[in-house]
Design a protein around this motif. Structure first.
Motif, mmCIF file in Angstrom:
data_model
loop_
_atom_site.group_PDB
_atom_site.id
_atom_site.type_symbol
_atom_site.label_atom_id
_atom_site.label_comp_id
_atom_site.label_asym_id
_atom_site.label_seq_id
_atom_site.Cartn_x
_atom_site.Cartn_y
_atom_site.Cartn_z
ATOM 1 N N CYS A 286 -34.293 -34.572 -0.526
ATOM 2 C CA CYS A 286 -34.535 -36.018 -0.441
ATOM 3 C C CYS A 286 -35.971 -36.309 -0.842
ATOM 4 O O CYS A 286 -36.910 -35.738 -0.285
ATOM 5 C CB CYS A 286 -34.287 -36.510 0.986
ATOM 6 N N LEU A 287 -36.144 -37.174 -1.835
ATOM 7 C CA LEU A 287 -37.479 -37.627 -2.227
ATOM 8 C C LEU A 287 -37.825 -38.824 -1.350
ATOM 9 O O LEU A 287 -37.246 -39.902 -1.496
ATOM 10 C CB LEU A 287 -37.509 -38.006 -3.713
ATOM 11 N N ALA A 288 -38.734 -38.627 -0.415
ATOM 12 C CA ALA A 288 -38.984 -39.617 0.632
ATOM 13 C C ALA A 288 -39.439 -40.959 0.079
ATOM 14 O O ALA A 288 -39.040 -42.013 0.585
ATOM 15 C CB ALA A 288 -40.039 -39.075 1.609
ATOM 16 N N GLU A 289 -40.270 -40.957 -0.962
ATOM 17 C CA GLU A 289 -40.826 -42.209 -1.473
ATOM 18 C C GLU A 289 -39.788 -43.131 -2.096
ATOM 19 O O GLU A 289 -39.988 -44.340 -2.180
ATOM 20 C CB GLU A 289 -41.932 -41.910 -2.502
ATOM 21 N N THR A 290 -38.671 -42.581 -2.556
ATOM 22 C CA THR A 290 -37.652 -43.402 -3.221
ATOM 23 C C THR A 290 -36.279 -43.321 -2.552
ATOM 24 O O THR A 290 -35.366 -44.045 -2.954
ATOM 25 C CB THR A 290 -37.490 -42.946 -4.685
ATOM 26 N N ASN A 291 -36.135 -42.426 -1.565
ATOM 27 C CA ASN A 291 -34.847 -42.176 -0.893
ATOM 28 C C ASN A 291 -33.783 -41.628 -1.835
ATOM 29 O O ASN A 291 -32.581 -41.710 -1.540
ATOM 30 C CB ASN A 291 -34.320 -43.460 -0.222
ATOM 31 N N GLU A 292 -34.190 -41.057 -2.957
ATOM 32 C CA GLU A 292 -33.241 -40.432 -3.875
ATOM 33 C C GLU A 292 -32.825 -39.067 -3.322
ATOM 34 O O GLU A 292 -33.621 -38.367 -2.702
ATOM 35 C CB GLU A 292 -33.870 -40.240 -5.255
ATOM 36 N N MET A 293 -31.565 -38.699 -3.585
ATOM 37 C CA MET A 293 -31.043 -37.407 -3.152
ATOM 38 C C MET A 293 -30.711 -36.560 -4.379
ATOM 39 O O MET A 293 -30.139 -37.052 -5.356
ATOM 40 C CB MET A 293 -29.793 -37.585 -2.297
ATOM 41 N N PHE A 294 -31.064 -35.288 -4.321
ATOM 42 C CA PHE A 294 -30.798 -34.350 -5.406
ATOM 43 C C PHE A 294 -30.072 -33.126 -4.845
ATOM 44 O O PHE A 294 -30.336 -32.705 -3.717
ATOM 45 C CB PHE A 294 -32.102 -33.905 -6.075
ATOM 46 N N SER A 295 -29.174 -32.552 -5.655
ATOM 47 C CA SER A 295 -28.427 -31.367 -5.238
ATOM 48 C C SER A 295 -29.058 -30.115 -5.822
ATOM 49 O O SER A 295 -29.434 -30.081 -6.997
ATOM 50 C CB SER A 295 -26.971 -31.466 -5.709
ATOM 51 N N TRP B 25 -51.040 -42.251 -4.570
ATOM 52 C CA TRP B 25 -50.114 -41.581 -5.480
ATOM 53 C C TRP B 25 -48.655 -41.836 -5.113
ATOM 54 O O TRP B 25 -47.792 -41.949 -5.995
ATOM 55 C CB TRP B 25 -50.399 -40.087 -5.506
ATOM 56 N N GLY B 26 -48.358 -41.914 -3.828
ATOM 57 C CA GLY B 26 -46.976 -42.166 -3.426
ATOM 58 C C GLY B 26 -46.468 -43.500 -3.947
ATOM 59 O O GLY B 26 -45.340 -43.608 -4.436
ATOM 60 N N HIS B 27 -47.309 -44.528 -3.871
ATOM 61 C CA HIS B 27 -46.921 -45.858 -4.374
ATOM 62 C C HIS B 27 -46.746 -45.827 -5.895
ATOM 63 O O HIS B 27 -45.830 -46.454 -6.443
ATOM 64 C CB HIS B 27 -47.976 -46.892 -3.999
ATOM 65 N N LEU B 28 -47.631 -45.098 -6.572
ATOM 66 C CA LEU B 28 -47.554 -45.027 -8.030
ATOM 67 C C LEU B 28 -46.267 -44.343 -8.475
ATOM 68 O O LEU B 28 -45.558 -44.837 -9.367
ATOM 69 C CB LEU B 28 -48.778 -44.284 -8.577
ATOM 70 N N VAL B 29 -45.941 -43.217 -7.851
ATOM 71 C CA VAL B 29 -44.726 -42.489 -8.206
ATOM 72 C C VAL B 29 -43.487 -43.335 -7.925
ATOM 73 O O VAL B 29 -42.554 -43.387 -8.732
ATOM 74 C CB VAL B 29 -44.660 -41.152 -7.445
ATOM 75 N N ALA C 96 -43.230 -46.608 -7.856
ATOM 76 C CA ALA C 96 -43.143 -47.706 -8.834
ATOM 77 C C ALA C 96 -42.646 -47.196 -10.179
ATOM 78 O O ALA C 96 -41.813 -47.837 -10.837
ATOM 79 C CB ALA C 96 -44.505 -48.374 -8.980
ATOM 80 N N ALA C 97 -43.141 -46.033 -10.605
ATOM 81 C CA ALA C 97 -42.711 -45.465 -11.885
ATOM 82 C C ALA C 97 -41.239 -45.070 -11.838
ATOM 83 O O ALA C 97 -40.493 -45.265 -12.804
ATOM 84 C CB ALA C 97 -43.575 -44.269 -12.243
ATOM 85 N N ALA C 98 -40.801 -44.507 -10.707
ATOM 86 C CA ALA C 98 -39.403 -44.082 -10.559
ATOM 87 C C ALA C 98 -38.448 -45.272 -10.609
ATOM 88 O O ALA C 98 -37.310 -45.142 -11.070
ATOM 89 C CB ALA C 98 -39.220 -43.319 -9.256
ATOM 90 N N LYS C 99 -38.911 -46.421 -10.155
ATOM 91 C CA LYS C 99 -38.082 -47.627 -10.159
ATOM 92 C C LYS C 99 -38.256 -48.457 -11.427
ATOM 93 O O LYS C 99 -37.568 -49.461 -11.618
ATOM 94 C CB LYS C 99 -38.418 -48.482 -8.939
ATOM 95 N N GLY C 100 -39.203 -48.067 -12.272
ATOM 96 C CA GLY C 100 -39.468 -48.845 -13.482
ATOM 97 C C GLY C 100 -40.122 -50.177 -13.178
ATOM 98 O O GLY C 100 -39.933 -51.152 -13.907
ATOM 99 N N ASP C 101 -40.917 -50.224 -12.111
ATOM 100 C CA ASP C 101 -41.584 -51.455 -11.701
ATOM 101 C C ASP C 101 -42.920 -51.579 -12.442
ATOM 102 O O ASP C 101 -43.979 -51.242 -11.912
ATOM 103 C CB ASP C 101 -41.820 -51.449 -10.184
ATOM 104 N N THR C 102 -42.850 -52.072 -13.666
ATOM 105 C CA THR C 102 -44.027 -52.150 -14.528
ATOM 106 C C THR C 102 -45.100 -53.048 -13.946
ATOM 107 O O THR C 102 -46.300 -52.728 -14.020
ATOM 108 C CB THR C 102 -43.628 -52.654 -15.927
ATOM 109 N N ALA D 21 -41.532 -42.143 -15.313
ATOM 110 C CA ALA D 21 -40.740 -43.208 -15.939
ATOM 111 C C ALA D 21 -39.840 -42.647 -17.046
ATOM 112 O O ALA D 21 -38.686 -43.057 -17.192
ATOM 113 C CB ALA D 21 -41.661 -44.283 -16.498
ATOM 114 N N SER D 22 -40.348 -41.698 -17.828
ATOM 115 C CA SER D 22 -39.547 -41.093 -18.898
ATOM 116 C C SER D 22 -38.400 -40.280 -18.313
ATOM 117 O O SER D 22 -37.290 -40.275 -18.850
ATOM 118 C CB SER D 22 -40.439 -40.202 -19.774
ATOM 119 N N HIS D 23 -38.649 -39.588 -17.215
ATOM 120 C CA HIS D 23 -37.604 -38.811 -16.537
ATOM 121 C C HIS D 23 -36.480 -39.724 -16.055
ATOM 122 O O HIS D 23 -35.297 -39.367 -16.144
ATOM 123 C CB HIS D 23 -38.228 -38.073 -15.350
ATOM 124 N N ARG D 24 -36.833 -40.916 -15.581
ATOM 125 C CA ARG D 24 -35.826 -41.852 -15.069
ATOM 126 C C ARG D 24 -35.210 -42.714 -16.178
ATOM 127 O O ARG D 24 -34.247 -43.429 -15.938
ATOM 128 C CB ARG D 24 -36.447 -42.783 -14.020
#
Length: 253
Positions: free
Chosen positions: A16-25, A90-94, A96-102, A144-147
């Motif tokens: 679980c990526l805590a900053e975005t609540n995304e789950m990965f297997s 850094w947590g806020h920056l990551v 925002a980038a993960a969500k595409g919040d320009t 952002a490129s990863h997402r």
């Protein structure tokens, strides 16, 4: 690969990526897997550069890089938590980038004309501040490129993000986009000068990683781009040829 076809001693966990609540297997873990090796894989799976990853399990203690799954009692079906280093926002920056919040990223120090500051940035000189912004812009571009957020990536590149910057493992934003099949971002990065055949610290290029991760469309996109560029270069006359043509035209007139 099904659970029954996994090698003996192999098991799956979640992250679980805590900053975005995304789950990965993570389906192919073993007791002797070190956290350092895992982080290398997670850089590609989650799009979070290795040096920002804080891994935790069951409590909020950071797991040591040289420790193994067995050392930390990580078991089948468990959930590992990844947190981003919080210093300097850094947590806020990551996130925002993960969500595409320009719009939010624009206020977090990722552009050359950034007028704001942070407690850390306040103590930096002009050149250090420039490096600070460049690093933040690259991390935002990588995530952002990863997402697949092509509009956010375009904004970052237009405002000075370096398409050639790399993580500590030698990976560029193109590596991140390639393993996730983000073809629009791949096209954008290549058009801005990204190199598909630059190897990371493990010798893997964006093309070879796309193949390893089963991203055939990513691989085709990069191969087609290289072919188009070579074809265009072959059609354009060299400078000496152009000069000869001009001289011939002059004599003819």
């Amino acid at each position: 690969m099904t659970m029954s076809s996994l090698p003996p001693g192999t098991f799956g966990v979640r992250l679980c990526l805590a900053e975005t609540n995304e789950m990965f297997s993570l389906p192919q873990c073993q007791n002797d897997l070190t956290l350092k090796k895992l982080k290398s894989h997670l850089e590609l799976l989650t799009g979070i550069p290795l040096h920002f990853q804080r891994l935790q399990y069951l409590d909020e203690m950071d797991l040591l890089d040289d420790s193994t799954f067995k050392d930390n009692d990580i078991v089948r079906g468990g959930t590992i938590t990844m947190r981003i280093w919080r210093q300097d926002g850094w947590g806020h920056l990551v996130a925002a980038a993960a969500k595409g919040d320009t719009m939010k990223l624009a206020h977090l120090g990722v552009t050359e004309d950034f007028a704001g500051t942070t407690p850390y940035a306040e103590i930096l000189g002009p050149e250090q501040k420039k490096e600070w912004v460049a690093h933040r812009a690259f991390v935002a571009l990588f995530v952002a490129s990863h997402r697949g957020h092509v509009k956010t990536a375009t904004f970052l590149l237009r405002h000075g993000a370096d398409v050639h910057s790399k993580t500590p493992l030698g990976r560029t934003a193109l590596h991140a986009a390639a393993v996730m099949g983000r073809c629009d971002c791949i096209e954008l990065l290549l058009s801005c000068g990204a190199r598909a055949l630059d190897p990371d610290s493990e010798g893997q290029t964006a093309v070879s990683l796309a193949r390893l991760w089963g991203q055939q469309q990513s691989e085709r996109t990069m191969v087609r781009f290289q072919w188009r560029r070579k074809s265009a270069a072959a059609v354009l006359p060299s400078s000496s040829e152009s000069q000869a043509v001009q001289e011939t035209s002059g004599h003819a007139s």
